[in-house]
Design an enzyme around this catalytic site. Sequence first.
Site, PDB file in Angstrom:
ATOM      1  N   LYS A  58       0.842  -1.207   0.000  1.00 14.76           N
ATOM      2  CA  LYS A  58       0.000   0.000   0.000  1.00 14.76           C
ATOM      3  C   LYS A  58       0.874   1.253   0.000  1.00 14.76           C
ATOM      4  O   LYS A  58       0.520   2.264  -0.618  1.00 14.76           O
ATOM      5  CB  LYS A  58      -0.922   0.007   1.232  1.00 14.76           C
ATOM      6  CG  LYS A  58      -2.041  -1.026   1.174  1.00 14.76           C
ATOM      7  CD  LYS A  58      -3.322  -0.434   0.606  1.00 14.76           C
ATOM      8  CE  LYS A  58      -4.369  -1.466   0.256  1.00 14.76           C
ATOM      9  NZ  LYS A  58      -5.068  -1.984   1.414  1.00 14.76           N
ATOM     10  N   LYS A  98      -3.225 -11.004  -8.701  1.00 14.91           N
ATOM     11  CA  LYS A  98      -4.479 -11.260  -8.003  1.00 14.91           C
ATOM     12  C   LYS A  98      -5.513 -10.246  -8.478  1.00 14.91           C
ATOM     13  O   LYS A  98      -5.183  -9.075  -8.656  1.00 14.91           O
ATOM     14  CB  LYS A  98      -4.218 -11.080  -6.501  1.00 14.91           C
ATOM     15  CG  LYS A  98      -5.349 -11.444  -5.602  1.00 14.91           C
ATOM     16  CD  LYS A  98      -5.134 -10.871  -4.212  1.00 14.91           C
ATOM     17  CE  LYS A  98      -5.478  -9.398  -4.177  1.00 14.91           C
ATOM     18  NZ  LYS A  98      -5.781  -8.835  -2.868  1.00 14.91           N
ATOM     19  N   LYS A 127      -9.285  -4.329  -7.286  1.00 13.30           N
ATOM     20  CA  LYS A 127      -9.817  -3.062  -7.799  1.00 13.30           C
ATOM     21  C   LYS A 127      -8.681  -2.136  -8.197  1.00 13.30           C
ATOM     22  O   LYS A 127      -8.756  -1.404  -9.163  1.00 13.30           O
ATOM     23  CB  LYS A 127     -10.670  -2.386  -6.721  1.00 13.30           C
ATOM     24  CG  LYS A 127     -11.847  -3.227  -6.265  1.00 13.30           C
ATOM     25  CD  LYS A 127     -12.383  -2.766  -4.911  1.00 13.30           C
ATOM     26  CE  LYS A 127     -12.707  -3.946  -4.027  1.00 13.30           C
ATOM     27  NZ  LYS A 127     -13.241  -3.613  -2.713  1.00 13.30           N
TER      28      LYS A 127
HETATM   29  P1  AMP Z   1     -11.209  -6.344  -0.048  1.00 12.39           P
HETATM   30  O1  AMP Z   1     -11.960  -5.916  -1.242  1.00 12.39           O
HETATM   31  O2  AMP Z   1      -9.739  -6.176  -0.171  1.00 12.39           O
HETATM   32  O3  AMP Z   1     -11.777  -5.753   1.222  1.00 12.39           O
HETATM   33  O4  AMP Z   1     -11.436  -7.924   0.055  1.00 12.39           O
HETATM   34  C1  AMP Z   1     -12.626  -8.501   0.530  1.00 12.39           C
HETATM   35  C2  AMP Z   1     -12.496  -9.994   0.595  1.00 12.39           C
HETATM   36  O5  AMP Z   1     -12.303 -10.558  -0.700  1.00 12.39           O
HETATM   37  C3  AMP Z   1     -11.302 -10.467   1.445  1.00 12.39           C
HETATM   38  O6  AMP Z   1     -11.684 -11.629   2.147  1.00 12.39           O
HETATM   39  C4  AMP Z   1     -10.267 -10.791   0.415  1.00 12.39           C
HETATM   40  O7  AMP Z   1      -9.345 -11.759   0.860  1.00 12.39           O
HETATM   41  C5  AMP Z   1     -11.122 -11.339  -0.714  1.00 12.39           C
HETATM   42  N1  AMP Z   1     -10.466 -11.178  -2.029  1.00 12.39           N
HETATM   43  C6  AMP Z   1     -10.099  -9.994  -2.589  1.00 12.39           C
HETATM   44  N2  AMP Z   1      -9.527 -10.205  -3.802  1.00 12.39           N
HETATM   45  C7  AMP Z   1      -9.523 -11.547  -3.990  1.00 12.39           C
HETATM   46  C8  AMP Z   1      -9.064 -12.393  -5.054  1.00 12.39           C
HETATM   47  N3  AMP Z   1      -8.518 -11.898  -6.160  1.00 12.39           N
HETATM   48  N4  AMP Z   1      -9.211 -13.732  -4.903  1.00 12.39           N
HETATM   49  C9  AMP Z   1      -9.782 -14.251  -3.799  1.00 12.39           C
HETATM   50  N5  AMP Z   1     -10.246 -13.502  -2.771  1.00 12.39           N
HETATM   51  C10 AMP Z   1     -10.122 -12.169  -2.860  1.00 12.39           C
END
Ligand code: AMP
Length: 334
Positions: free
Chosen positions: A118, A198, A201
């Site tokens: 980050k 991965k 966004k």
């Molecule tokens: P975030 O949008 O970073 O708050 O992520 C929300 C949830 O989605 C968390 O549990 C992350 O680990 C999961 N997550 C985010 N991106 C991925 C991805 N590319 N593959 C699997 N899980 C994801």
Amino acid sequence: MLLYTVRMVRTMSGVQPTGNLHIGNYLGALVNWVELQKNYEAFFCVVDLHALTQRPDPAVLQRAVREVSIGILASGVDPEKATLFVQSEVPQHAELAWVMTCMTPLGDLNRMTQFKDKSTQQPDNINAGLFTYPILQTADIVLYRAEAVPVGDDQDQHLELARETVRRFNFVYGETFPEPKTVRSQAPRVVGLDGEAKMSKSKGNEVGLFETADETMQKLRGAKTDPARLRKSDKGNPDVCNMFAWHGFFTPQAQRDEIAAGCRSAQLGCVDCKRMLAANLEAVKGPIRERGNELRNNPGRLDDILAAGAAKARVAAEATMELVRDRIGLRKRR
Ligand code: AMP
Ligand code: TRP
């Protein structure tokens, strides 16, 4: 007469209101939220305080909180079963985060790779919140004394830190919190359209949960496949193709076998393979999009769900805080 009260084991998870949900969020986390709400007492949270580390525009944040909440509900989280709420509406999160800040060695935070990532992504805003982000996450989890945390594998380090903090707290102040375990889905790390990173966004390599079928097909057209297959007449290798990996999440085994054979023999081109994927993706996303639109057309219902969720979460949170304040020696409130 003997009265038994059966206490369900608790699950807790959160998602940041930064942009729209994508199929990585869905496959990595949300499918398990929907599954776990059946047998656990579930607390699911839109973590707006975490999002402040990115200093979002206030109006954008407001909108994202609603959109992400809608996405969670449209994916199948049932407010009759699970408690869905917005983090900042339960002030105990911030209170417990301070307590946990005093339980976390700097050295542990220094090891967090997400902080380093980050800091590179936002070099002009390396605020202290970015650094203590995992402490707030620990507080989110232990505030509900949760034992199961459904997340993607990018959260492994944060969960390990949470467990260490729980152990330290329990050692210093006596057994107070259970150790939270990570719950993995079948797709703990969905790779994005670029076939490399991965899905996320911030990388712009995502397929949004609410995208239309056309938008998705448009994106799939440009998605990376087997890099060695340049022409349709080249034989492909599905084992190294990210699009084939995606088929693994959305396509029944029999069709997958056909696709793999067609790819290896060069009888099936990448565009046709992607069309099939788009259709299978749409079978999942279509109903989610529809439920999302219904919720958007009824803003009062979303407000009611989030208000009821916050009220329930505050009761559970305050019960934990009373215990914590007592353990650490803060005065009892009257
Ligand atoms: P975030 O949008 O970073 O708050 O992520 C929300 C949830 O989605 C968390 O549990 C992350 O680990 C999961 N997550 C985010 N991106 C991925 C991805 N590319 N593959 C699997 N899980 C994801
Ligand atoms: N850090 C998580 C993410 O970026 C979101 C999160 C905040 C979370 N608090 C949590 C996940 C508590 C699980 C439990 O994805």
